[in-house]
Scaffold this motif. Structure first.
Motif, PDB file in Angstrom:
ATOM      1  N   ALA A 174       5.913 -50.135   9.494  1.00 43.91           N
ATOM      2  CA  ALA A 174       5.417 -50.473   9.899  1.00 43.91           C
ATOM      3  C   ALA A 174       4.404 -50.847   9.246  1.00 43.91           C
ATOM      4  O   ALA A 174       3.553 -52.284   8.648  1.00 43.91           O
ATOM      5  N   GLU A 175       3.218 -50.034   9.216  1.00 40.02           N
ATOM      6  CA  GLU A 175       2.146 -49.764   8.380  1.00 40.02           C
ATOM      7  C   GLU A 175       2.137 -50.146   6.657  1.00 40.02           C
ATOM      8  O   GLU A 175       1.519 -50.346   6.661  1.00 40.02           O
ATOM      9  N   ILE A 176       3.057 -50.000   6.426  1.00 42.00           N
ATOM     10  CA  ILE A 176       3.775 -49.922   5.018  1.00 42.00           C
ATOM     11  C   ILE A 176       4.135 -51.796   4.780  1.00 42.00           C
ATOM     12  O   ILE A 176       2.770 -52.352   3.655  1.00 42.00           O
ATOM     13  N   LEU A 177       4.694 -51.817   5.291  1.00 40.65           N
ATOM     14  CA  LEU A 177       5.260 -53.088   5.657  1.00 40.65           C
ATOM     15  C   LEU A 177       4.072 -54.484   5.410  1.00 40.65           C
ATOM     16  O   LEU A 177       4.249 -55.784   5.053  1.00 40.65           O
ATOM     17  N   LYS A 178       2.352 -53.798   5.628  1.00 43.12           N
ATOM     18  CA  LYS A 178       1.201 -54.890   6.047  1.00 43.12           C
ATOM     19  C   LYS A 178       1.349 -55.299   4.425  1.00 43.12           C
ATOM     20  O   LYS A 178       1.019 -56.517   3.768  1.00 43.12           O
ATOM     21  N   VAL A 179       0.514 -54.386   3.909  1.00 46.98           N
ATOM     22  CA  VAL A 179       0.736 -54.041   2.426  1.00 46.98           C
ATOM     23  C   VAL A 179       2.036 -55.204   1.952  1.00 46.98           C
ATOM     24  O   VAL A 179       1.721 -56.231   1.009  1.00 46.98           O
ATOM     25  N   ALA A 180       2.836 -54.808   1.791  1.00 45.26           N
ATOM     26  CA  ALA A 180       4.140 -55.232   1.463  1.00 45.26           C
ATOM     27  C   ALA A 180       4.218 -56.907   1.606  1.00 45.26           C
ATOM     28  O   ALA A 180       4.346 -57.591   0.593  1.00 45.26           O
ATOM     29  N   VAL A 181       4.076 -57.098   2.720  1.00 46.29           N
ATOM     30  CA  VAL A 181       3.896 -58.693   2.922  1.00 46.29           C
ATOM     31  C   VAL A 181       3.039 -59.391   2.800  1.00 46.29           C
ATOM     32  O   VAL A 181       3.123 -60.603   2.077  1.00 46.29           O
ATOM     33  N   VAL A 182       1.691 -59.298   2.588  1.00 47.59           N
ATOM     34  CA  VAL A 182       0.705 -59.460   1.927  1.00 47.59           C
ATOM     35  C   VAL A 182       1.064 -59.796   0.562  1.00 47.59           C
ATOM     36  O   VAL A 182       0.853 -60.962  -1.215  1.00 47.59           O
ATOM     37  N   LEU A 183       1.172 -58.588  -0.212  1.00 46.09           N
ATOM     38  CA  LEU A 183       1.635 -58.696  -1.651  1.00 46.09           C
ATOM     39  C   LEU A 183       2.832 -59.548  -2.615  1.00 46.09           C
ATOM     40  O   LEU A 183       2.654 -60.288  -3.394  1.00 46.09           O
ATOM     41  N   TYR A 184       3.870 -60.006  -1.108  1.00 49.47           N
ATOM     42  CA  TYR A 184       4.821 -60.964  -1.304  1.00 49.47           C
ATOM     43  C   TYR A 184       4.203 -61.942  -1.169  1.00 49.47           C
ATOM     44  O   TYR A 184       4.462 -62.681  -2.153  1.00 49.47           O
ATOM     45  N   LEU A 185       3.404 -61.879  -0.133  1.00 55.41           N
ATOM     46  CA  LEU A 185       3.099 -63.811  -0.071  1.00 55.41           C
ATOM     47  C   LEU A 185       2.185 -63.735  -1.095  1.00 55.41           C
ATOM     48  O   LEU A 185       2.194 -65.221  -1.668  1.00 55.41           O
ATOM     49  N   ALA A 186       1.179 -63.009  -1.637  1.00 53.50           N
ATOM     50  CA  ALA A 186       0.027 -63.292  -2.906  1.00 53.50           C
ATOM     51  C   ALA A 186       0.646 -63.883  -4.418  1.00 53.50           C
ATOM     52  O   ALA A 186       0.621 -64.789  -5.406  1.00 53.50           O
ATOM     53  N   TYR A 187       2.011 -62.873  -4.556  1.00 52.29           N
ATOM     54  CA  TYR A 187       2.738 -63.109  -5.771  1.00 52.29           C
ATOM     55  C   TYR A 187       3.644 -64.218  -5.680  1.00 52.29           C
ATOM     56  O   TYR A 187       3.599 -65.551  -6.577  1.00 52.29           O
ATOM     57  N   TYR A 188       4.329 -64.978  -4.133  1.00 56.64           N
ATOM     58  CA  TYR A 188       4.916 -65.780  -4.301  1.00 56.64           C
ATOM     59  C   TYR A 188       3.907 -67.429  -4.685  1.00 56.64           C
ATOM     60  O   TYR A 188       3.987 -68.205  -5.012  1.00 56.64           O
ATOM     61  N   MET A 189       3.244 -67.332  -4.067  1.00 51.32           N
ATOM     62  CA  MET A 189       1.929 -68.622  -3.430  1.00 51.32           C
ATOM     63  C   MET A 189       1.320 -68.603  -5.316  1.00 51.32           C
ATOM     64  O   MET A 189       1.196 -69.886  -5.681  1.00 51.32           O
ATOM     65  N   ASP A 190       1.213 -67.720  -5.466  1.00 51.95           N
ATOM     66  CA  ASP A 190       0.488 -67.925  -6.597  1.00 51.95           C
ATOM     67  C   ASP A 190       2.039 -68.535  -8.371  1.00 51.95           C
ATOM     68  O   ASP A 190       1.235 -69.407  -8.661  1.00 51.95           O
ATOM     69  N   LYS A 191       2.960 -67.764  -7.963  1.00 53.29           N
ATOM     70  CA  LYS A 191       4.177 -68.662  -8.661  1.00 53.29           C
ATOM     71  C   LYS A 191       4.560 -70.284  -8.043  1.00 53.29           C
ATOM     72  O   LYS A 191       4.477 -70.745  -9.015  1.00 53.29           O
ATOM     73  N   LYS A 192       4.346 -70.438  -6.729  1.00 53.36           N
ATOM     74  CA  LYS A 192       4.461 -71.674  -6.302  1.00 53.36           C
ATOM     75  C   LYS A 192       2.899 -72.876  -5.798  1.00 53.36           C
ATOM     76  O   LYS A 192       3.398 -73.402  -4.908  1.00 53.36           O
ATOM     77  N   GLN A 193       1.703 -72.493  -6.811  1.00 50.70           N
ATOM     78  CA  GLN A 193       1.117 -72.550  -6.397  1.00 50.70           C
ATOM     79  C   GLN A 193       1.102 -74.413  -6.297  1.00 50.70           C
ATOM     80  O   GLN A 193       0.297 -75.028  -5.026  1.00 50.70           O
ATOM     81  N   LYS A 194       1.467 -74.951  -7.303  1.00 49.91           N
ATOM     82  CA  LYS A 194       1.762 -76.233  -7.462  1.00 49.91           C
ATOM     83  C   LYS A 194       2.104 -77.101  -6.434  1.00 49.91           C
ATOM     84  O   LYS A 194       2.124 -78.773  -5.860  1.00 49.91           O
TER      85      LYS A 194
END
Length: 448
Positions: A174-194
């Motif tokens: 669960a501790e590693i998941l915290k970083v994974a979730v942030v990385l996924y959201l940063a990647y996804y929002m950067d890709k779908k920004q508009k």
């Protein structure tokens, strides 16, 4: 002549430091261009200094809070401290590699999917191994070759590696998941920004993916970490452009959902809420831990009893070196020392958010924003729990709570923050998240 040469050298150094502003990410990443070693990029030393202070002080507090308890149990008095040192060593290596990594290398689909997939597999093993033990004798007692999932504190949260009776390594996925979730959201929002303001087109897909991972955490059960991940997710989606009314609806649904889970599905969590409101009604039962935390904080006074001189750590306060270590900090360092520790945390959070605002691209902004928010929320929740302003949860205090996994993850997280800080943008307005842009426009209309 020497003065002119010196000025020319200074101009060349300044140009090298600014050259990263117009330095696009490579079209193809290799083992050579994924590192920034030797590029003379700046470092946010505020984050580094705060991290060093918190790491050293946190390790000393773990040694102080755990030595007596471990010796009374007949175990190595330095056992928890050695675990902390091991986490510092692993985290130090992770910090070094993360700070010299070009964080834009993380903005690749296979990197994000690999980390999220690894977390999903580990969380699945944590939940499924004990259940498979009741189905097939091959999985007896939750063992699978050299991996097992023990039942600790009424939950399955750990993976132990090693033969039965011996543990080589323990990991809390669960501790590693915290970083994974942030990385996924940063990647996804950067890709779908508009189009991040569109719920069914973009917000729903991100929430669905993160929701599946959170369900695995809930199955442990781990309600506190699930709640933390939900708040971090909604905060990042708000910064990415989610509409305000969508955020309010989702937040309301999350609050109602956690209330139902705590009240009807995981009843012991509801008992924590009831006794948190009045711990004195069951001083020797459910309210015992919080009452002992009060005694520890009260015994510390203004300037504390002195490092190593806590009384509550003598088997009065449960988990004195774990989730309630801040109570020992308040007892041994006093109100002034505890406020000093919180001041260092506040400075670290400030530097983290400053890195997010100054990041050269949106991916860096979201990555730094999410990682800093994870640290900030854990500090706030842990301190509120210890001081009696929130129900008892299992949220660790960064750099202080005993545990090699948490220490290694936090130090690696700081390394990623430093990596983002090494490429600050020249013009903030061009890379500011949509939420900050809208806020600035609103202030301008209000002043006009």
């Amino acid at each position: 002549m020497k003065t002119a040469d010196k000025a020319a050298q200074q101009r060349k150094k300044a140009e090298r430091r600014r050259s990263h502003i117009n330095d696009p990410a490579p079209q193809k990443w290799t083992l050579r261009n994924m590192w920034v070693i030797g590029q003379h990029l700046p470092i946010d030393w505020g984050v580094v200094v705060c991290t060093i202070i918190l790491t050293l002080l946190g390790s000393l507090m773990v040694l102080s809070a755990s030595s007596y308890t471990m010796s009374v149990k007949g175990e190595d008095a330095l056992g928890e401290f050695k675990t902390q040192l091991f986490g510092m060593a692993v985290g130090g290596v992770g910090f070094f590699f993360a700070m010299h990594l070009d964080y834009r290398w993380l903005k690749q689909r296979w990197v994000v999917m690999a980390l999220c997939g690894a977390c999903a597999v580990m969380l699945g093993l944590v939940v499924l191994l004990p259940k498979l033990g009741s189905v097939a004798s091959f999985f007896n007692d939750g063992h699978f070759f050299l991996i097992r999932s023990p039942f600790v504190n009424n939950a399955y949260r750990w993976l132990y590696f090693g033969p039965p009776g011996h543990t080589w390594l323990s990991i809390q996925p669960a501790e590693i998941l915290k970083v994974a979730v942030v990385l996924y959201l940063a990647y996804y929002m950067d890709k779908k920004q508009k189009t991040m303001h569109l719920f069914w087109r973009n917000n729903f897909a991100a929430l669905f993916t993160v929701g599946l991972l959170i369900l695995e955490v809930l199955a442990q059960p781990n309600l506190s970490t699930s709640c933390l991940l939900v708040f971090v997710t909604l905060f990042l989606l708000m910064a990415g452009g989610m509409r305000k009314r969508t955020l309010i609806v989702l937040l309301s649904i999350a609050i109602v959902g956690f209330f139902i889970l705590a009240r009807f599905v995981i009843p012991d969590r509801w008992e924590r809420i009831v006794f948190f409101l009045d711990p004195w009604q069951d001083v020797r039962g459910e309210g015992y831990q919080l009452v002992q935390s009060y005694y520890a904080l009260g015994n510390g006074g203004w300037f504390g009893t002195g490092l190593g001189l806590s009384k509550q750590k003598h088997n009065f306060l449960p988990y004195a070196y774990s989730d309630f270590i801040f109570a020992i900090v308040g007892e041994e360092l006093g109100f002034v020392g505890a406020c000093g520790v919180l001041g260092v945390f506040l400075a670290l959070i400030y530097f983290g958010y400053r890195i997010a605002v100054n990041a050269i691209d949106r991916f860096g902004t979201y990555l730094a924003l999410g990682l800093t928010s994870v640290i900030a929320l854990q500090v706030v929740i842990n301190v509120l729990v210890v001081t009696g302003f929130a129900p008892t949860t299992g949220i660790p205090l960064p750099f202080f709570t005993s545990g090699g996994t948490t220490m290694a993850i936090f130090l690696t997280t700081i390394g990623l923050l430093v990596s983002v800080s090494r490429r600050p943008a020249a013009i903030r307005e061009r890379v500011a998240p949509p939420a900050l842009v809208r806020l600035k426009e609103r202030w301008a209309r209000a002043e006009g």
